[in-house]
Write an enzyme that holds these catalytic residues in place. Structure first.
Site, PDB file in Angstrom:
ATOM      1  N   TRP A   1      -6.275  -0.889  -1.857  1.00 46.43           N
ATOM      2  CA  TRP A   1      -6.655  -2.159  -2.481  1.00 46.43           C
ATOM      3  C   TRP A   1      -7.610  -1.946  -3.657  1.00 46.43           C
ATOM      4  CZ3 TRP A   1      -2.868  -4.949  -0.933  1.00 46.43           C
ATOM      5  CH2 TRP A   1      -2.385  -4.849   0.371  1.00 46.43           C
TER       6      TRP A   1
ATOM      7  N   GLU B   1      -5.511  -1.935  13.943  1.00 46.92           N
ATOM      8  CA  GLU B   1      -6.003  -0.958  12.961  1.00 46.92           C
ATOM      9  C   GLU B   1      -7.359  -0.449  13.410  1.00 46.92           C
ATOM     10  OE1 GLU B   1      -6.377  -2.343   8.896  1.00 46.92           O
ATOM     11  OE2 GLU B   1      -4.393  -3.269   8.953  1.00 46.92           O
TER      12      GLU B   1
ATOM     13  N   GLN C   1       0.806  -1.217   0.000  1.00 49.08           N
ATOM     14  CA  GLN C   1       0.000   0.000   0.000  1.00 49.08           C
ATOM     15  C   GLN C   1       0.845   1.276   0.000  1.00 49.08           C
ATOM     16  OE1 GLN C   1      -2.729  -1.665   3.306  1.00 49.08           O
ATOM     17  NE2 GLN C   1      -4.088  -0.394   2.089  1.00 49.08           N
TER      18      GLN C   1
ATOM     19  N   GLU D   1      -5.470 -10.146   8.975  1.00 49.11           N
ATOM     20  CA  GLU D   1      -6.852 -10.354   8.532  1.00 49.11           C
ATOM     21  C   GLU D   1      -7.032 -11.600   7.667  1.00 49.11           C
ATOM     22  OE1 GLU D   1      -8.239  -6.764   6.646  1.00 49.11           O
ATOM     23  OE2 GLU D   1      -8.366  -5.731   8.568  1.00 49.11           O
TER      24      GLU D   1
ATOM     25  N   HIS E   1       0.933  -9.291   4.865  1.00 43.39           N
ATOM     26  CA  HIS E   1      -0.172  -8.353   4.633  1.00 43.39           C
ATOM     27  C   HIS E   1      -0.499  -8.378   3.140  1.00 43.39           C
ATOM     28  CE1 HIS E   1      -2.303  -4.665   6.553  1.00 43.39           C
ATOM     29  NE2 HIS E   1      -2.872  -4.883   5.392  1.00 43.39           N
TER      30      HIS E   1
HETATM   31  C1  PNW Z   1      -8.053  -3.570   6.109  1.00 38.36           C
HETATM   32  N1  PNW Z   1     -13.702  -5.289   3.355  1.00 38.36           N
HETATM   33  O1  PNW Z   1      -8.604  -3.997   4.906  1.00 38.36           O
HETATM   34  C2  PNW Z   1      -6.576  -3.760   5.847  1.00 38.36           C
HETATM   35  O2  PNW Z   1      -5.867  -4.425   6.839  1.00 38.36           O
HETATM   36  C3  PNW Z   1      -5.884  -2.529   5.393  1.00 38.36           C
HETATM   37  O3  PNW Z   1      -4.805  -2.900   4.600  1.00 38.36           O
HETATM   38  C4  PNW Z   1      -6.876  -1.615   4.697  1.00 38.36           C
HETATM   39  O4  PNW Z   1      -6.290  -0.531   4.059  1.00 38.36           O
HETATM   40  C5  PNW Z   1      -7.865  -1.169   5.756  1.00 38.36           C
HETATM   41  O5  PNW Z   1      -8.483  -2.285   6.380  1.00 38.36           O
HETATM   42  C6  PNW Z   1      -8.954  -0.235   5.269  1.00 38.36           C
HETATM   43  O6  PNW Z   1      -9.783  -0.873   4.349  1.00 38.36           O
HETATM   44  C7  PNW Z   1      -9.902  -4.293   4.618  1.00 38.36           C
HETATM   45  O7  PNW Z   1     -14.077  -4.901   2.204  1.00 38.36           O
HETATM   46  C8  PNW Z   1     -10.314  -3.991   3.330  1.00 38.36           C
HETATM   47  O8  PNW Z   1     -14.458  -5.982   4.105  1.00 38.36           O
HETATM   48  C9  PNW Z   1     -11.582  -4.330   2.919  1.00 38.36           C
HETATM   49  C10 PNW Z   1     -12.423  -4.969   3.795  1.00 38.36           C
HETATM   50  C11 PNW Z   1     -12.031  -5.265   5.095  1.00 38.36           C
HETATM   51  C12 PNW Z   1     -10.752  -4.930   5.492  1.00 38.36           C
END
Ligand code: PNW
Length: 448
Positions: A408, A353, A20, A166, A121
């Site tokens: 993402w 986070e 990222q 995650e 990650h």
């Molecule tokens: C987390 N969803 O990602 C990640 O750990 C980070 O890298 C990210 O930037 C941050 O939260 C903010 O989004 C997610 O769509 C991304 O359910 C998408 C989802 C959940 C977590």
């Protein structure tokens, strides 16, 4: 007026992830990851954005460290890009990749900031995906070889390790819902991936213990909280399934060495089996030193026959939402961590986070006035205080994110930083939320 105040030893931090922020996708021998491939696949990422340049932290890490120092955080959570260390996933170590992280780690320590390192990650080497990725148990061995090199290189300086970020996103979001790399939509595949990542986590913990290093190790799960929309039993059950899929499916193996049985039955009813081999559950359930929790949102869920995997739907009423469309539900942080504590006992918890997406711009006065983000942090800090007051062992909090970065599938269109990134000039500008957090840290709390 009341005072929100945090313990002296509370660990304040911010977090980022390699793909990222780093950019420099083809420098110093870095191999390609599944995110390079995914981002180059038309239609997968908003505006066709990629992490090729991102925040260019590969070259600007000193500036980032200066921002952290000025912020006053005790710790910085970042991740190591596996394809910088093993460009092909296995085989020869790329020393230049290790050198980069050595510079970052030494720079942080010189600035009085403790590094907290995530091993995975999401940037799986593409070469391993070509051999089946996390569906293939050999990827677990490759991960262990990577973890060993990194533990041995940095284990004396890094005192805090997170195996996976995650696992729900790595598995279900990426292989069943399909919106993240590698972008598959196969529930059995996603279930296999979840299981193999959990086994890889357990084995990495065993490896870490065997090396007798002086730090702590845990993993990070993204938790959320679904409330039943009504007290009707079918809504209560629907919300229960939603929480079990997002939370217990990962917490229970990690902290108790078992999968939630009613969910195993539910999956079985869909023809899905977990590929458990002998010894796996003991491996996964290795004692860990802390549990990391990423928390963003929660909401209401109700029963709806034949809707989705769980005969349920989310009800979007009664909440403010952030720019990415996620409910603001600070009390859900209190609820989910209180529940975690009750269910799994006194394991130390770090919020690894938490943060908000807002539509930020540099104003004419040169500042970035992200009022909704400041409000989001303020409200979640209040819930942290409630948790600490109720005896939940919440040890630290990492704001997501230090910088606006490659979000993402949302590309650069969605900003989570407390520091603004200008993607033309790569200039960093601290936002109002940065100054708010800086003040909370330096004063040990704030008035409400
Ligand atoms: C987390 N969803 O990602 C990640 O750990 C980070 O890298 C990210 O930037 C941050 O939260 C903010 O989004 C997610 O769509 C991304 O359910 C998408 C989802 C959940 C977590």
């Amino acid at each position: 007026m009341a005072r929100i105040s945090f313990p002296k030893d509370f660990v304040w931090g911010t977090a980022t992830a390699s793909y990222q922020i780093e950019g420099a996708y083809d420098e110093d021998g870095r191999g390609l990851s599944i995110w390079d491939t995914f981002a180059r696949t038309p239609g997968k990422v908003v505006n066709g954005d990629t992490g090729d340049v991102a925040c260019d932290s590969y070259h600007r890490y000193e500036e980032d460290i200066a921002l952290l120092k000025q912020l006053g955080v005790k710790s910085y959570r970042f991740s190591i890009a596996w394809p910088r260390i093993f460009p092909q996933g296995t085989g020869e170590v790329n020393e230049k990749g290790l050198d980069y992280y050595r510079r970052v780690i030494d720079g942080l320590i010189a600035a009085g900031i403790e590094p907290a390192v995530t091993l995975y990650h999401w940037d799986l080497p593409q070469a391993l995906q070509d051999k089946g990725g996390w569906d293939n148990r050999e990827t677990i061995d490759a991960f262990l070889a990577y973890a060993e090199i990194v533990f041995k290189a940095f284990g004396d300086k890094v005192k805090s390790w997170i195996t996976f970020n995650e696992t729900w996103c790595v598995s279900f979001l990426s292989n069943f819902i399909g919106v993240h790399a590698p972008g598959h939509t196969d529930l059995q595949l996603a279930t296999n991936v979840a299981h193999h990542c959990l086994v890889a986590h357990g084995r990495a913990v065993q490896l870490y213990r065997s090396l007798n290093l002086p730090g702590q190790i845990g993993t990070t799960h993204n938790l959320s909280w679904s409330e039943p929309y009504t007290t009707r039993p079918e809504d209560v059950e629907a919300a229960r399934r939603s929480r079990a899929w997002g939370n217990e499916w990962f917490l229970e193996p990690t902290l108790k060495g078992s999968y939630p049985q009613f969910m195993v039955e539910w999956f079985r009813g869909k023809g899905i089996e977990v590929p458990i081999l002998e010894g796996d559950m003991e491996t996964i359930g290795q004692p860990i030193d802390f549990i990391g929790v990423n928390f963003y949102t929660g909401g209401y869920t109700r029963y709806k026959k034949d809707s989705g995997l769980f005969d349920s739907e989310d009800v979007q009423v009664g909440f403010d939402q952030t720019f990415i469309g996620w409910n603001v539900y600070p009390e859900a942080l209190y609820k989910v961590l209180s529940w975690l504590h009750e269910e799994y006992g006194d394991i130390p918890i770090y919020i690894t986070e938490n943060g908000a997406c807002t539509d930020d711009h540099v104003a004419e006065d040169g500042g970035v006035h992200d009022a909704q983000r400041v409000d989001y942090y303020r409200k979640h800090f209040i819930q942290c205080q409630r948790l600490i007051d109720s005896g939940v062992p919440l040890k630290g909090y990492y704001a997501w994110s230090l910088l606006d970065n490659f979000e993402w599938a949302e590309g650069y269109a969605k900003r989570f930083g407390i520091v603004h990134t200008d993607y033309e000039t790569l200039e960093r500008t601290p936002k109002d939320s940065y100054y708010f957090i800086q003040k909370v840290i330096s004063e040990g709390g704030f008035d409400v």
